[in-house]
Design a protein around this motif. Structure first.
Motif, short mmCIF file in Angstrom:
data_model
loop_
_atom_site.label_atom_id
_atom_site.label_comp_id
_atom_site.label_asym_id
_atom_site.label_seq_id
_atom_site.Cartn_x
_atom_site.Cartn_y
_atom_site.Cartn_z
N GLY A 26 0.86 -1.18 0.00
CA GLY A 26 0.00 0.00 0.00
C GLY A 26 0.89 1.22 0.00
O GLY A 26 2.08 1.13 0.34
N ASP A 27 0.36 2.38 -0.34
CA ASP A 27 1.25 3.53 -0.56
C ASP A 27 2.07 3.89 0.68
O ASP A 27 3.23 4.28 0.58
CB ASP A 27 0.47 4.74 -1.05
N TYR A 28 1.52 3.71 1.88
CA TYR A 28 2.27 4.07 3.08
C TYR A 28 3.41 3.07 3.37
O TYR A 28 4.32 3.38 4.13
CB TYR A 28 1.35 4.14 4.30
N SER A 29 3.33 1.89 2.78
CA SER A 29 4.39 0.89 3.01
C SER A 29 5.33 0.73 1.82
O SER A 29 6.28 -0.05 1.88
CB SER A 29 3.77 -0.47 3.34
N TYR A 73 -1.59 1.19 6.35
CA TYR A 73 -2.30 1.77 7.48
C TYR A 73 -3.82 1.60 7.36
O TYR A 73 -4.40 1.73 6.29
CB TYR A 73 -1.97 3.26 7.54
N GLY A 74 -4.46 1.27 8.46
CA GLY A 74 -5.92 1.27 8.54
C GLY A 74 -6.56 0.17 7.74
O GLY A 74 -6.86 -0.92 8.26
N VAL A 75 -6.77 0.41 6.45
CA VAL A 75 -7.47 -0.57 5.62
C VAL A 75 -6.72 -1.89 5.54
O VAL A 75 -7.32 -2.96 5.45
CB VAL A 75 -7.72 -0.01 4.20
N CYS A 96 3.81 -7.72 13.05
CA CYS A 96 2.96 -7.01 12.09
C CYS A 96 3.55 -5.62 11.88
O CYS A 96 3.53 -4.78 12.79
CB CYS A 96 1.53 -6.92 12.61
N ILE A 97 4.08 -5.39 10.68
CA ILE A 97 4.70 -4.10 10.33
C ILE A 97 3.70 -3.32 9.49
O ILE A 97 3.29 -3.76 8.41
CB ILE A 97 6.00 -4.33 9.55
N CYS A 98 3.32 -2.17 9.98
CA CYS A 98 2.31 -1.35 9.32
C CYS A 98 2.95 -0.06 8.81
O CYS A 98 3.43 0.76 9.60
CB CYS A 98 1.18 -1.03 10.29
N GLY A 99 2.97 0.10 7.50
CA GLY A 99 3.39 1.39 6.95
C GLY A 99 2.33 2.42 7.26
O GLY A 99 1.17 2.27 6.86
N HIS A 113 -5.75 9.98 3.95
CA HIS A 113 -6.55 8.82 3.55
C HIS A 113 -6.14 7.61 4.38
O HIS A 113 -5.08 7.58 5.01
CB HIS A 113 -6.40 8.53 2.06
N HIS A 114 -6.95 6.58 4.39
CA HIS A 114 -6.78 5.37 5.19
C HIS A 114 -6.81 5.68 6.69
O HIS A 114 -6.29 4.91 7.50
CB HIS A 114 -5.46 4.65 4.87
N THR A 115 -7.39 6.79 7.06
CA THR A 115 -7.56 7.10 8.48
C THR A 115 -9.04 7.31 8.76
O THR A 115 -9.88 7.25 7.85
CB THR A 115 -6.79 8.38 8.88
#
Length: 564
Positions: A26-29, A73-75, A96-99, A113-115
């Protein structure tokens, strides 16, 4: 030395033996994903969705000792949280690594977004705090300390952890240690360890009928070998709960079966309930693993837990399970070990026929199909109930989420992780079509990596385990009738699978006896109301526990009935 935060994290994962990372980008990761791509290791295993990734990571960690997944993140993270909760429930060390959103956005209070678009800081981290042993939101200042803390916490406690890596700091360089991280348990308290060892040895030396009862922590903490060494030395009988099946050799003369309260064989009940020195390992009194609270352990039992020991009247803190068992083994080295020869591998009498395939015939065929060293991934429902009566050959590994968290669909995702954690072994998935529909698309990932398991699917027109609880003919227990054997051809344009539909035990046996070179997918068609006896008994017990004596299960034909 200087190293970017993302590369330091990936380096640490490699140092603790993580060879594959699961997840969905996902874009944050993506910054971390690019670093992983550039490094080339650990190997990236992209999944069809985050839930499947969490299941695959769980199974991988059970065998490998540690597993990791990357989500956004989130979704992404909330899609994975069900699997992470299962890892927490069943004591599995998953990272669990969350970008997450850029650190600057958090500092400025930007809506991203995703928040939840509420400027709240840390809400997802707080959600994961309920299902993980430790959490961290990385910054350049805390990255080294927190990455090491979370990895060590997961490994020492055999529980998942949650780490948020803001998308704008993964490439920032920080000072990091040169030396690799060391996976070491905290030493036990010396006096408590010594006292506890002496207490247990005194009891064992005086006992006439000592025994072990193992929960899943025997596998998680890698103490099965020590357990069997003590069992041989003190002539102890050994039983497991259903969730610990396969944690000790089932052909051992010391093994007396699965203990489940009144659901146990008389010999197993006598060995456990009649023991004058019962040692339990990681015992948790959960209705699904104790015969619906019909267990009757002696009041004098000694309970060994991950970091403490309970006796009838004392508690010993900071006594770590593996160190304690090693201390007992070493302190009793003068006692002659009386190891008994193993029982011969179990083969059941089975005459295939052209009659419709039944659960009874299916499980007899499966018993004879198993061989030493197999990795068997077993789904909740008819699969776990039927499999529970089988005897595993030596060196088999049993993977299942069917006893505590019980999230159906787990086994299909778990199959992927199990194969990657144990290359070179034979892998078998036993599942039902209702569970398969939850996570079926992960078969495409198995095929994309040219992996070659055996997949057996019980096709019996719906949720059989639920029909045994309530709603024998209810529409809510019906599912769509897929052409299951055709799924592999849909899931891969390049890799081919050997697919079969079997309706008789003769047809099933022919598949089992034939040579195979690729993935084997077998759709096993059985009657809608045919179920293993343990599934029916368990279903009725669930209904009585969940709904009480005046519940709807008392209506005529509300459940699959016990055979007459």
């Amino acid at each position: 030395m200087k190293q970017s935060i993302g590369n330091f994290l990936l380096r640490r994962l490699q140092e603790v033996g993580v060879r594959h990372i699961f997840g969905v980008p996902g874009d944050y990761s993506l910054a971390l994903m690019q670093q992983l791509e550039d490094r080339g290791e650990p190997a990236w295993i992209g999944n069809c969705n985050e839930l499947n990734a969490s299941y695959a990571t769980d199974a991988y960690a059970r065998i490998n000792g540690m597993g990791a997944l990357i989500v956004t993140y989130g979704v992404g993270s909330l899609s994975a949280i069900n699997g992470i909760a299962g890892a927490y429930s069943e004591h599995v060390p998953v990272i669990c690594i969350c970008g997450s959103i850029p650190l600057r956005a958090t500092q400025r209070g930007d809506l991203m977004h995703h928040t939840l678009a509420d400027r709240e800081k840390g809400n997802f981290c707080r959600m994961f705090a309920e299902v993980t042993a430790a959490q961290a939101q990385l910054t350049p200042e805390n990255a080294v300390t927190e990455i090491d803390r979370l990895i060590l916490t997961a490994w020492r406690r055999k529980l998942p952890v949650y780490l948020e890596l803001p998308s704008d700091i993964s490439y920032l360089e920080i000072e990091v240690p040169d030396c690799p991280i060391k996976l070491e348990m905290i030493p036990s308290d010396i006096e408590n360890l010594k006292t506890c060892t002496e207490v247990i040895l005194e009891r064992l030396n005086a006992a006439k009928a000592p025994a072990f009862l193992l929960d899943m922590d025997a596998s998680r903490f890698g103490v099965s070998g020590l357990v069997m060494a003590l069992a041989d030395r003190f002539q102890m009988r050994v039983a497991t709960l259903n969730c610990a099946k396969g944690s000790v050799p089932e052909n051992s003369a010391r093994f007396v079966g699965t203990y489940a309260g009144i659901g146990s064989s008389p010999a197993t009940r006598e060995a456990i309930e009649g023991s004058d020195c019962l040692l339990t390992v990681g015992y948790r009194r959960i209705e699904s693993t104790t015969g619906f609270f019909t267990d009757k352990l002696p009041a004098s039992a000694i309970h060994l837990n991950s970091s403490y020991v309970n006796t009838a009247d004392k508690n010993y803190q900071a006594v770590y399970m593996a160190e304690l068992l090693r201390s007992i083994v070493d302190s009793s080295s003068g006692i002659a070990t009386k190891k008994q020869p193993a029982r011969p591998s179990k083969q059941v009498t089975f005459a295939p026929s052209d009659d419709p395939l039944t659960q009874d015939a299916y499980w007899k065929a499966v018993q004879n199909f198993l061989r030493p060293g197999d990795v068997i991934v077993v789904e909740d429902g008819t699969s776990s109930a039927g499999f529970g009566r089988l005897t595993l050959p030596d060196d088999c590994t049993h993977i299942s989420g069917a006893f505590v968290w019980c999230s159906i669909g787990y086994a299909t995702g778990a199959l992927l992780g199990a194969i990657l954690a144990t290359p070179g072994r034979r892998h078998i998935l036993l599942t039902g079509e209702g569970s398969l529909q939850m996570t079926a698309q992960e078969i495409s990932t198995v095929m994309r990596h040219d992996l070659k398991p055996f997949i057996f699917v019980n096709q019996n027109s719906g949720y059989t385990v639920e029909r045994a609880v309530l709603g024998k003919d209810a529409k809510y227990n019906d599912i769509a009738n897929w052409r299951y054997s055709e799924l592999p051809n849909v899931f891969s344009r390049e890799t081919k699978a050997e697919t079969y539909v079997v309706r008789t035990s003769n047809e099933l046996q022919e598949v089992l006896d034939s040579p195979h070179s690729g993935m084997v997918f077998v759709e096993c068609v059985m009657d809608k109301y045919d179920a293993p006896l343990d599934l029916i008994l368990g279903g009725h017990a669930i209904a009585d526990t969940d709904y009480g004596p005046r519940g709807p299960q008392s209506a005529v034909n509300a459940q699959i009935a016990l055979p007459k």
